[in-house]
Motif scaffolding. Structure first.
Motif, mmCIF file in Angstrom:
data_model
loop_
_atom_site.group_PDB
_atom_site.id
_atom_site.type_symbol
_atom_site.label_atom_id
_atom_site.label_comp_id
_atom_site.label_asym_id
_atom_site.label_seq_id
_atom_site.Cartn_x
_atom_site.Cartn_y
_atom_site.Cartn_z
ATOM 1 N N UNK A 16 8.542 27.741 30.822
ATOM 2 C CA UNK A 16 9.802 27.776 31.562
ATOM 3 C C UNK A 16 10.006 26.515 32.390
ATOM 4 N N UNK B 82 13.317 24.720 27.392
ATOM 5 C CA UNK B 82 13.447 26.129 27.764
ATOM 6 C C UNK B 82 14.863 26.623 27.483
ATOM 7 N N UNK C 201 12.895 22.627 35.402
ATOM 8 C CA UNK C 201 13.140 23.375 34.171
ATOM 9 C C UNK C 201 12.627 22.583 32.974
ATOM 10 N N UNK D 243 17.362 29.978 27.850
ATOM 11 C CA UNK D 243 17.525 31.219 28.607
ATOM 12 C C UNK D 243 17.235 32.451 27.749
#
Lengths: 409, 409
Positions: free
Chosen positions: A352, A362, A358, A364
């Protein structure tokens, strides 16, 4: 509904030679509930325990410590639910002692040979006369294959009884380790859980047994949290009856000691994780693993900061990969020289965050997929050292609020 | 519904001479919301701030600290809601700097003369181009009597805007102190709140102003908690324009300094308490006062243990005088040599526990009566010393879970 916790199978709970359990309905708080349990064990057994570090520890915890420190060997324990006998001052101590004396008289023991345990509501007077009245029925019920009913007899807000059992071989003899636990709220044990009792027929010196119970607690009950509230009554007791008859275990780093330790830690961990799986309102079982710390203490601080955060816990409840909340918790865990630019965050196998931000790859939907599972591992790598720790916890749901807003009504 | 928090009256918010505020709708996260605020102040003003101790502090917090430490005096600040620009790594820092440069260019300032603030979701990319596009509208809106709209423009999950204003006399001149704050979750400030901005036209040396903002934070924002989660973005800024024209305040223990301190602390405390009154899901406002500690630190530890306990907070939500939960929290607050036999517990004027046990005169209906109120003072006397501390918090309700389970959806 507990999270992935199978109902206990009474036939899978091996009796522990030298130990019997009796259960009764004493009407401590409500009628018609199994709320009184008596365990008895053979002369020559060794016993060791660890207890809550809460400075407001309950009267039975204080009496238990006294009796374990006395010159006479304990031979029985007495558990009531429905009333914790905590925050009850000098009167509470007197009532705990009176309950021990009552059982001792029926068994022909000295009062110090009985260990008392209570769990339930805090700051209410223990109805010791109901305990006294219930003792004959509990003693009449005493038998070796009664672990399942005893597990039920120590429940409070638990929705299911909790027990675990293992057999191993030591010195050519079959050795049994069987235990029960209870607890679903006010769970952030600091020494032990609310209540845990483990019996074994292994032959173990008392000093070794004390070391074993502490190690087992540190690797199990001391690594779980539901709401961060350390109970006034946490107690874990380990009883070794010696009935297996092998040569005594005198060191945990011996070959026999290692076998026993593995079995006891395994049973303790199953019992501890069962408490989290049945955590008040829990819908998910979450392992928080922190790697790369300088020592176990700082790993635990980070793991508990994550495991206690109401924002993290509600995000798990919602299956919402709002994972910045985890980074925020890492940041306030109290490591003054933490470098956020080194931190990695994983959700199961999904990477993640990398170097504190971030991860560019990654997505969602990957986080979302993991968040929807009922079992999730959060892994944080601090990249500061070689230490690791894992803590087990659950999410924070509407039912947690409902259960605790209604507990006494 | 916030707890006993009157809607702000724009006409009661005194403009601060030398300071203007402009607000715009920049569509940072959602369209149609006031989400961009620019404050500007006159040359010659002094500025001081305190920031989160979260080691995962957001990019704007890092940039803000840099700019405050630079040689040039800051002249403006820029706040966006909807995105916290935290957990965003090097890219987040670049975006925060770019937003400062954009505002500086429009105002003819150096980039270091602009202080950036962000609040909202963590670990998402700051849409800096939307901020740039919104700046002209915010600048066109700049005016001195715009505090009420600015209070609205910094809200996230707040249900109401928060502002406070006072006037005092220093050196024969009327001096104004006006401020705004935001925050409703992830609230356990450690230096300041999520965001607080206080302006005054007092004339104050910078070193004195820095001392003042720290004292004000310690007596206000650093004494509140909603969920124990210390934010990545906590910031409190105090701007003194000097427009009142009195002799400079160079010490807080002077006569003028004391007047100013009282006014700033009062405004800061109103703003901090407003955050608790509007805490996510709050139905009650609770002051936790701990007396008789050896020092302020141990009083604060006990107060926060109570204020953070989910069991205590759900009992308040339920108006259930399950007050043993408070004693349990006192017990695990980390005071190793605490003597439970000395503890007194009061709920408003009701004496609940004495010497660690239930007070013989305590009647459940008295506790029940207080628990039903919307404002409650919990008072614990440790009887160990002469120190006291008060922390303000709220209860834990179903709505807290709902709000945080749904926040991003």
């Amino acid at each position: 509904m507990p999270v992935n916790l199978a109902p206990i199978d009474p036939s899978a709970l091996h009796p522990v030679p030298g130990l019997t359990l009796g259960v009764a309905q004493a009407g401590i708080r409500k009628a018609g509930r199994h709320d009184l349990v008596v365990l008895q064990w053979a002369a020559g057994s060794t016993v060791a325990g660890v207890f809550t570090k809460n400075r407001f520890c309950a009267a039975p915890v204080q009496v238990c410590r006294e009796h374990l420190a006395a010159d006479v060997a304990p031979r029985a324990l007495l558990v009531n639910t429905g009333n914790a006998n905590a925050g009850t001052g000098a009167d509470g101590l007197a009532r705990a002692r009176r309950s021990c004396a009552a059982l001792a008289a029926q068994l022909g023991l000295g009062p110090q040979q009985v260990l008392p345990f209570s769990t339930g509501v805090i700051m209410e007077t223990l109805p010791v006369e109901r305990i006294e009245a219930g003792l004959p029925a509990a003693l009449a019920d005493a038998k070796a294959d009664n672990w399942a009913l005893a597990a039920r007899g120590i429940m409070t807000t638990d929705t299911v009884p909790k027990a675990a059992s293992r057999q191993v071989t030591i010195g050519g003899r079959t050795v049994t380790v069987t235990g029960i636990s209870k607890g679903a709220g006010m769970i952030r044990p600091n020494m032990a859980t609310m209540l845990g009792f483990i019996g074994t027929d292994a032959v173990v010196e008392r000093a070794t047994l004390q070391q074993l119970v502490r190690e087992a607690a540190d690797q199990s009950f001391n690594r779980i949290t539901i709401d961060g509230d350390t109970s006034t009554n946490d107690s874990l007791l380990l009883i070794a009856t010696g009935a297996a008859g092998h040569a005594p275990v005198t060191a945990l780093d011996s070959a026999d000691g290692a076998v026993l330790r593995e079995a006891v830690v395994d049973v303790a961990r199953q019992l501890a994780q069962a408490i989290v799986r049945d955590g008040e309102g829990a819908t998910k079982f979450i392992a928080v693993q922190v790697d790369g710390g300088r020592d176990a203490d700082e790993c635990a601080r980070v793991a508990y900061a994550i495991a206690h955060s109401p924002l993290v816990k509600t995000a798990f409840f919602a299956s919402d990969p709002n994972l910045g909340r985890i980074l925020a918790a890492v940041g306030y865990a109290g490591i003054d020289d933490l470098d956020q630019g080194l931190i990695d965050l994983f959700l199961d196998q999904v990477h993640v965050a990398r170097q504190g931000g971030r991860h560019p790859d990654y997505r969602e939907e990957d986080g979302q997929r993991v968040m929807k599972q009922s079992e999730i591992t959060v892994r944080v790598d601090l990249h500061r050292g070689a230490s690791s720790t894992t803590v087990w916890t659950c999410d924070l749901s509407h039912d947690y609020v409902s259960i605790n807003a209604d507990y006494r009504s």
